[in-house]
Design a protein around this motif. Structure first.
Motif, short mmCIF file in Angstrom:
data_model
loop_
_atom_site.label_atom_id
_atom_site.label_comp_id
_atom_site.label_asym_id
_atom_site.label_seq_id
_atom_site.Cartn_x
_atom_site.Cartn_y
_atom_site.Cartn_z
N LEU A 1 0.83 -1.21 0.00
CA LEU A 1 0.00 0.00 0.00
C LEU A 1 0.86 1.26 0.00
CD1 LEU A 1 -2.83 -0.95 2.55
CD2 LEU A 1 -3.00 -0.88 0.06
N THR B 1 -9.56 -13.18 1.77
CA THR B 1 -9.03 -11.90 2.24
C THR B 1 -7.56 -11.94 2.61
OG1 THR B 1 -9.66 -12.49 4.50
CG2 THR B 1 -11.27 -11.21 3.23
N ALA C 1 -5.37 -9.09 1.30
CA ALA C 1 -5.75 -7.79 1.87
C ALA C 1 -5.29 -7.70 3.32
CB ALA C 1 -7.28 -7.62 1.78
N ILE D 1 -4.91 -4.20 5.31
CA ILE D 1 -6.27 -3.69 5.03
C ILE D 1 -7.22 -4.28 6.07
CG2 ILE D 1 -8.19 -3.88 3.38
CD1 ILE D 1 -5.98 -3.64 1.17
N GLU D 2 -8.15 -3.45 6.51
CA GLU D 2 -9.04 -3.85 7.60
C GLU D 2 -10.03 -4.94 7.15
OE1 GLU D 2 -11.74 -1.38 10.67
OE2 GLU D 2 -10.19 -0.19 9.65
N ILE E 1 -13.52 -8.15 3.61
CA ILE E 1 -12.83 -6.86 3.56
C ILE E 1 -13.84 -5.76 3.87
CG2 ILE E 1 -11.59 -5.24 2.07
CD1 ILE E 1 -10.60 -7.65 0.45
N VAL F 1 -11.51 0.66 0.62
CA VAL F 1 -11.05 -0.09 1.79
C VAL F 1 -10.42 0.87 2.78
CG1 VAL F 1 -10.54 -2.06 0.28
CG2 VAL F 1 -8.68 -0.53 0.99
N LYS F 2 -10.21 0.37 4.02
CA LYS F 2 -9.49 1.13 5.04
C LYS F 2 -8.26 0.33 5.43
CE LYS F 2 -14.03 2.30 6.66
NZ LYS F 2 -15.08 2.12 7.67
N ALA F 3 -7.16 1.01 5.68
CA ALA F 3 -5.98 0.28 6.16
C ALA F 3 -5.85 0.53 7.65
CB ALA F 3 -4.74 0.75 5.44
N VAL G 1 -5.25 5.41 3.34
CA VAL G 1 -5.06 4.82 2.02
C VAL G 1 -6.13 5.37 1.08
CG1 VAL G 1 -6.39 2.76 2.66
CG2 VAL G 1 -4.79 2.65 0.76
#
Lengths: 448, 448
Positions: free
Chosen positions: B86, B243, B246, B251-252, B259, B267-269, B274
């Motif tokens: 990322l 996942t 990810a 990534i959350e 995900i 997405v959220k990291a 991000v």
């Protein structure tokens, strides 16, 4: 003494009022007066008996007189009501007065009869008796002419073709199904119909005359300068509300010729206050939800819906009948045709110039055998659906029209409708529903 | 230099993102990485190739690599992405870094594999290659066991029966289609299915082991103390989001294992901000509109809808993906099954105890030959629809589920829904739609 309910007319509206009142009220006396002999049958089924899809006219009959008698619903058949006395709260039939506490007028439609020479030679097709006569005539007919290319005219025409009869439909309007579809969608149906049935459609062709020919039993129908030979002529030229009885009683008739009712389906009298008098079915006029103008909605489904409201209110409830969207579906041969809301012409006439969204798609996944084309036309005004027309040779038209009626009713915007999840499996649908494709077509035009 | 979009995964989500981005942006470089060999095919069609309804696996393929190449979409097949960086805005595949400006993760599902002895002897059925192997095995099989009575398990079971193979389905849950239907509706399907196909359903029956038998090639499947002989075992035991990639990138991942994405599908990291990284399809989790809880909605239709949102937003738009109702429809043998919203169990679990409305009706007018039963269950909470299940051996399930999804989305009350006009013609419907009957059943219970 128990209350008396009189219902005039024993069609879909009349019989549904009686049955639904009885469910809610065991005590009230219910009498239905009907000028017809047959009761509790589905007139919508007649063309499908003629086609052979339904084995007999008897199958169309739901219940007999005894069934209703056992429920405490008296039906006087072959009995014409000749007057309503709003002041005396009675009706006159067979020269006698019958008093009522509550009255429901469900006198149905009257046929529109083209005033041309020889029209008496054309068979009508209003009721079961008419249906039986046409079926009999069908057995020896070779060439038929149907007058009118509305839904019933076309249902009957395809039924005749199914019987191996060379059939011509003559229609005054320049396209078929003029009250249901716009010309572009009607043209799709026309092509499919001519190809799949071989029926001969003469459009923009007002009926001139029906004449007896030289040799026995054979008639000919003239349209302009053309004479179409026919040994059977059936008129399916539409109907108007049957309001004579109501008008003569001083009940208000509306702008488009139907009995005027408020949202509770109560009638209004011209010179007096009147209570407990309702009307429902093909004899009333209603309000169009899109144009807010009075209109006719002479459909079995409308009659039943109105009848339920009348029954509820007769029994002390306070149900209302909403302005209509005139959801309608037809199966003509293998072609399924649906419409809801207004047509483009009606929208324009009401000052609403709509955006048109279109989709031509399939009823199954692209690769799944047997999928048929489905053609959709959506009319959108100020980001909201106001009308839709669908044509397909596969299933899914009826339920999509119902969904679109719901969509119009909900007031959801095109963007909101696009967010509705549609479901998918290859044997039953494309991954993106055809309705979604048509909505996306609207969005493309409105977001640029 | 033009922007670079990398898409990981070439299923319904991945390929739809690529196609839709290309429609809006001719300049952006698009590369899809796929670990599979086949691209742009419909996995939902596989059971119907096995049944013989679809002539070949080739029909499932929409386009080839060249088609996409011509559109400027490069697809690297047989290529596993091993990491996402990322920070460096790149991915690693085949040991090489590929930089991106925008990234879409569409890694799809992972099969849930029951951890029992001999499970490696069961065929998986994830992709086209699996499908081809099962089809081959089918040619010489005589007795088959399917593990899992979800939609795919049952589609495959009826496909096997169509091939003349004695087929048993073993399912851990006490009823079939446990993620789709309530037990009462599942039981209706079960009866129809057993009667019409002769498939043997073993319910409440967790898989024990798959063992080789004495003589060559024959296996046996143990469930409890019972051993079911089988020469072909297929596992259709459901999937979870894929996942790994990810998660390892930081990534959350959400509560139900997918995900986590916001409404724009970004997405959220965990430890960093991000931008420009999206996810869609079976690898993400979504929000259930009724319960407001995270859930999975691993459907082709959902993947396509999400992919369109991702494509729009990659191209600078601001589209959102709404909480889901999980509209789903299946055709298992001749039985059509649909559901939308929550099941009774899920509703109760979320603290919403619903009123249940039911209708058993017909798909055509009572007297029209060929009409089939349609069974409807509606769940209503605080006068609003929250779920529905429909079963029929005739058409109209898919479109009614879509209409109900629209009804839920609109927030209309039962009373408002009852005022929607439904259309009618004898060959296609009853005069009162079955949905109306079910709504009336709700009304009866709530108005007293």
């Amino acid at each position: 003494m128990s209350e008396k309910l009189i219902i005039i007319g024993c069609g879909a509206a009349g019989i549904t009022i009686a049955s639904n009142v009885r469910k809610k009220d065991q005590a009230i006396e219910i009498t239905i007066f009907s000028r017809d002999r047959d009761i509790a049958y589905s007139p919508c089924g007649i063309p499908f008996v003629l086609s052979g899809a339904i084995p007999s006219f008897e199958s169309l009959v739901m219940h007999d007189l005894q069934y209703y008698k056992d429920k405490g619903i008296e039906i006087r058949i072959n009995t014409e009501v000749t007057a309503i006395d709003l002041v005396g709260r009675s009706i006159i039939a067979d020269g006698k007065h019958f008093e009522y506490d509550k009255l429901a007028i469900a006198t149905g439609p009257l046929s529109l009869i083209p005033q041309v020479p020889g029209i008496d030679k054309a068979y009508p097709l209003r009721n079961l008796e008419d249906g039986k006569k046409v079926k009999k005539a069908l057995e020896i007919a070779e060439k038929a002419v149907i007058v009118g290319a509305g839904p019933i005219g076309l249902e009957v025409a395809t039924a005749f073709v199914n019987n191996g009869i060379a059939t011509t439909v003559v229609e005054r309007a320049p396209y078929i199904l003029p009250c249901v579809l716009d010309p572009d969608m009607a043209s799709i149906v026309q092509t499919k119909l001519e190809r799949s049935t071989g029926v001969n459609l003469m459009l923009g062709a007002p009926l001139g005359a029906i004449t007896d020919s030289d040799h026995e039993g054979v008639k000919s129908v003239t349209v302009g300068k053309e004479a179409i030979p026919a040994d059977l002529v059936v008129r399916c030229t539409g109907t108007i509300p049957n309001t004579d009885l109501a008008r003569e009683a001083g009940i208000e008739i509306g702008e488009v010729g139907g009995i005027k009712v408020d949202s509770t389906m109560k009638v209004k009298a011209i010179a007096m206050a009147v209570e407990n008098v309702y009307a429902a079915g093909d004899c009333v006029e209603v309000v169009n939800q899109i144009t807010n103008q009075p209109c006719l909605s002479q459909l079995g489904s409308t009659a039943v819906k109105q009848a339920k409201v009348v029954a509820e209110n007769i029994c002390g409830g306070s149900d209302v009948f909403d302005p209509v969207l005139h959801s309608a579906v037809y199966k003509i041969g293998d072609i399924q045709i649906g419409s809801v809301g207004v047509t483009y012409r009606d929208a324009k006439r009401a000052g609403l110039v709509p955006v048109v969204g279109r989709a031509t798609a399939l009823t199954k996944a692209r690769y799944y055998p047997g999928g048929k084309k489905i053609e959709i036309k959506l009319l959108v005004f100020r980001d909201r659906l106001i009308g839709a027309q669908i044509v397909s040779e596969d299933y899914g038209v009826k339920e999509r029209i119902d969904a679109l009626a719901l969509a119009i009713k909900s007031g959801m915007t095109v963007q909101q409708l696009l967010r509705v999840e549609t479901c998918y499996t290859p044997p039953l649908a494309m991954v993106v529903d055809p309705l979604t494709l048509a909505l996306e077509d609207v969005k493309r035009q409105t977001s640029s």
